[in-house]
Design an enzyme around this catalytic site. Structure first.
Site: not given
Lengths: 392, 392, 392, 392
Positions: B178, B252, B254
């Protein structure tokens, strides 16, 4: 003052950029490539690179083309400049507005191949060793209408065919793909060093295709350029390089090398000149500048900017050598266990079974003690800053 | 309302995130994994994934570990939920602060291998088919002190060893790397889909290693996620996927799938469900959500957000199917010559010599006429917008 | 299908963009402004805006200028189209390469003022009510050489003088400053809505100077456009607006409205049409599109793209109205305490002394209970997504 | 080696950061504020700043609070360190998850005011002259559910009330608002220097409210920090500063000053120390570092990093002084007409009528000649690079 041994090269299109931008007209006259060759030679460069249309204006007839090439060749002979690299302009003419090798229009793809083959002949004739592919129009602004998987098929088909051509003709040329994330297309295929590395590994003649990473292009994606170079070197694929400057994630600036992220430029030069700390390779090809003199500059400023690229590179090279030689740096590297990363994680001949049996690796491993260790990266980085600023 | 056939899965760490962030303390209690399994099942999910430490708290003794796993297994049996994927937490404990497989400290690298092998056993035991590697700590904040070439050597060494382990044990597991560009490290190794694709191609067991791309991670580098998926599919490497939302180049986020770039999410679903327009493959693995319920939500909001992910996916799937079936879209695709990109540039059996001899390809090619053609991408994209908004 | 009442307007330079970009030549012919007026009228627009040089080519003599204006005026009369806004081109000619009102060259600053005054006369004559200032060249690529404080002095001097001019002439014109962070300059003065708001507040005629925010320009800095609009409205300064699309932090894309961040476009339309949830104002000026038809489009595609802008706006307007009217949305707003933010924090007549004396506010306040509340923003946002996608 | 006269200050929360991040646990112990004061004094700092909860843990009873403050005050007395600035923690506790002064929950807004007033008393008692407001939780992740206009009303209400409080109490304190674009919220109110400048101009006590710009926060929006400082200075609003480092548009890094964009740091120091080239003011307040020692560092590394901030500042200050004194720089400034920007565009007493009558300004102005001038910014910037690298 640079010398030929420093192997600095410039694209005709760099100093020759007439400074037309998306919101403004040209602010400078076009330069005669012959004059460019002479000026670059005087400044200490050793090489000049070109797109087909930089040298021979698009649409020139064969006769004009021949004469233009002859004058250029003579200038090379007069100055001793070499042509280490050449490339194709597959982006300026409206025909390429939806791509060249990956245009949805098959006839345009065929035309792009022919245009490239024609310039491959000239590149080989002029002694180039690297041929660059920047697919600036291979992309899209909208996700509908461009099948990326099919586009990659066509891209590979094109490079496979062109490799065969070069091999058959016996040209001593390697290919270098130049990634870029966007601009002039909304999203360009092979947007980063990584995507291009993955792609070239699938080609029929994968061995003769590598990369031409550009400082600004990686930084436009917020990526660490030096890390990208290191991965390209790790794959054996750093075939050529485009040095310039960029001030962060925005439009493509093509500033003078060092006029963007200077600390990153220092580490780039350090890697190119010395390789990895654990013995990984550096780079020994041309130090090629792909920049644009600011639109505010006159022709005098153009040559000053060309000189600035080389001067900054040499400065950083000197600073990097001192950094590598500094005993305090060596001490900080030891403290940071840098060399230990060069040592395999498993002992020679050790298997996973041995590792499983090694209680010191897991059951008896003191994670808290290991987690408390201070690597001292700030100290090491500060030593770099101080070397870069000439303070040590 | 989703069903098992939709194959939606969630990480334990997603709904279970207690909402601690860099500037704030947890706003929600920890969830019991057993409760999570039951709630996800009620909501229509078919699978649950986990890091070792999500399920069994770090440092648990063997007995506690056994009991925890047993309860979890029972919950799976009670609900019919499966475990399609598992992964290792190699980032929370301070021991991993400089990396796991690429820590400068060799003992930590060995520990990371052991921690991973232990959880591979559990993953296999629970029936997982994909094992994800997110190297969130494999990187650096400073360019001095981390030899990227050596780090890639160690990364490859680790994956090679773990592949051998899986093969020897006869586990039916594939690996999925990933990528992520940054955060929590300043620059992370294998920052994009491209870099990871290039890397996995070099591994000893390259066939069993693919990718687990995440929406937000690619968008943090300003890259087109759907293009990244398409290239991963082209390499045969889309082994798993992490769906969520991100609002541009920043930390980030999310977010819930579709709560970021919605138009991009539409095209992502279209690609996953239908493949490329010219016949390239789509994706048939789990639709896995790797998101975090906003810190402002209570536990009720957690479950509402879980449902929102699935509902939006299904909505987009429905919209994409209508888009594919619309005759006006077909007409716009024809006008844009989309299918023509699926046709090789050279005719069957044609060589570069034939192409060179084809005057229609170059000498007689009317570049101006070809350059004047209108592809109509705006019309096509507008049709997509209208399908997405339910206006057609 | 749009009507005049929708008050959609377009710049001459938008549909008229010949699609020349930094790497490519024009792909479309120039459009005759008279034809543009007729086509926009047919498509349902109500207004057309222009830079002086869009209408009258730079360097035209007085006679040619008069004739051009006359034809244009006739086209307006024939179609009923109005000119709600006009502006000056202070960026295309090389003379502006270092800025116009803030060029280091004083003579150029004077010339820029004269060029602007001349077009102010024309704007007033044609009935424009807003005059836009986009200072695309007011900036720098390097931090040396441009004194930003002095530049702001000169910028203010220019606007003060031009305001006086407009006032003295009795023109019914307000000014609107358009911020942009970068491109074509490395860094542009007044880079965001915020910087421009702060600047205009200092002007001699601050009341007559507001803002013209553009979707893409704010998003190029990663900022939330709807938030920027809300702050501009809060200051009473949303005088005009430029609608278009942008796909994240990169070069200026000028996509069709809705072809960038669609969810953000939904909330922008919701704010413009309905104002804040607590009663703050919306916007009642022209819905002006400042976009560029993709370079891949022919003239047909240009008109299709113009229609797409309006159609998407109307679609989002319809969706936003339904969102506002949905009882479940009302319920979610209540749960999120949205209206409570409209209520002052202190009671009517309450002083800080009263607040200090209120033990319920601090000493007896249960922070943990208050911190455990779930606002349900995800539910609310999901309702927006479902309205936007026509699923409710 | 820094001295008190250099006026370097640090937040307790900087060196005291235990290095917990969104993906990992703390890697270092908490530091005793008293020890921090002593260590900072030894390193040459002159000041220390704090959030209420840095000094007195949240939830401490009055007695513990008093004792903690007393110990701290003694440490200040023992070392001679001053407290130039203080601020409130309105972000860590879950109660602030939807904001403090702009939480949708009115009771939380009242609590936030009380928490701030309590610490204002302490700040004044400890001699602080600046009180900082960083509204890290004043924002949203979704556009629904937060009425930005109402939020700005409440923000203004809060600052107006707190100003009145300070005035009434006779505290010698000014306020400084600290902008940030995002993180920990998806979008934060007052995201840039510009937005904050515009906002503070509307306050009841606008004179006593200025800004506290942070290097990294502006650079997270891709903005030029030095330009932001210059605009803040132009408005008379640079009340305080947060120095650190950031490597581009990504999560908030809080690196050591100079470890991000070094060339930009050079120009920042140049502006702070010398003001604008045309005589605009510099900055004479504390040089305050708001950074985080890398998570890879132990406590030794913490102090090394604190020293690195100051050392780099002093280095850049020395380099900037040499740059200002270099005759070749003076020559390049002349060529770039830098000082000419300090001269009003209109002559003393000149009106727009005079300008209209001046044919040399327009009718007879040779735009082509003026457009051909080369400003030589590259040369000037290269001189800066060479001074920065100690090469001149």
């Amino acid at each position: 003052m640079p010398t030929r041994e420093d192997r600095f090269s410039f694209g005709l299109w760099t100093v020759g950029w007439p400074a037309r931008d998306p919101f403004g007209d040209a602010t400078r006259p076009s330069l005669d490539p012959v004059e460019t060759v002479h000026r670059l030679a005087e400044l200490g460069a050793y090489g000049v690179s070109f797109h087909d249309d930089d040298l021979v204006p698009f649409g020139s007839d064969d006769d004009a083309r021949r004469k233009t090439i002859e004058r250029f060749r003579q200038a090379l002979a007069d100055t001793g400049l070499v042509v280490p690299m050449a490339t194709t302009n597959l982006f300026t003419h409206p025909v390429f507005k939806d791509g060249a090798f990956t245009s949805n229009d098959r006839a345009i793809r065929r035309y792009a191949l022919r245009k490239t083959m024609r310039n491959l002949d000239l590149a080989a004739e002029l002694g180039a060793r690297t041929y660059v592919f920047w697919g600036g129009r291979e992309g899209a602004e909208t996700d509908a209408g461009k099948d990326v998987q099919a586009a990659l098929d066509r891209y590979a088909e094109a490079l496979d065919l062109l490799c065969s051509y070069v091999v058959d003709r016996g040209y001593d040329l390697r290919f270098a793909v130049e990634p870029k994330p966007n601009e002039p297309r909304g999203d360009i295929l092979l947007p980063t060093v990584g995507h291009a590395l993955a792609f070239v590994a699938t080609l029929d003649h994968a061995d003769m295709v590598g990369l031409n990473p550009e400082v600004g292009h990686e930084q436009m994606a917020g990526l660490n350029f030096t890390h990208g170079l290191a991965q390209a070197l790790w794959h054996g694929k750093l075939f050529h390089i485009d040095l310039n400057g960029q001030r962060g994630v925005k439009y493509d600036q093509d500033l003078v090398f060092g006029h963007g992220d200077l600390l990153s430029a220092f580490f780039t030069v350090d890697l190119l000149e010395h390789g990895g700390w654990c013995g990984g390779p550096g780079y020994d090809g041309p130090r090629h500048f792909d920049y644009k003199p600011l639109r505010t500059e006159s022709v005098d400023g153009v040559w000053a900017s060309a000189a600035a690229n080389m001067r900054t590179y040499l400065l950083l090279k000197e600073r990097a050598a001192a950094f590598r030689a500094d005993p305090e740096v060596a001490d900080a590297l030891r403290a940071a266990k840098v060399a230990e990363l060069g040592r395999p994680t498993l002992a020679d001949g050790e298997t996973y079974r041995d590792l499983l049996a090694d209680r010191s690796a897991f059951e008896d491993f003191d994670v808290d003690a290991a987690g408390a260790y201070g690597y001292g990266y700030v100290r090491l980085n500060q030593l770099a800053v101080e070397h870069l600023t000439g303070a040590r």
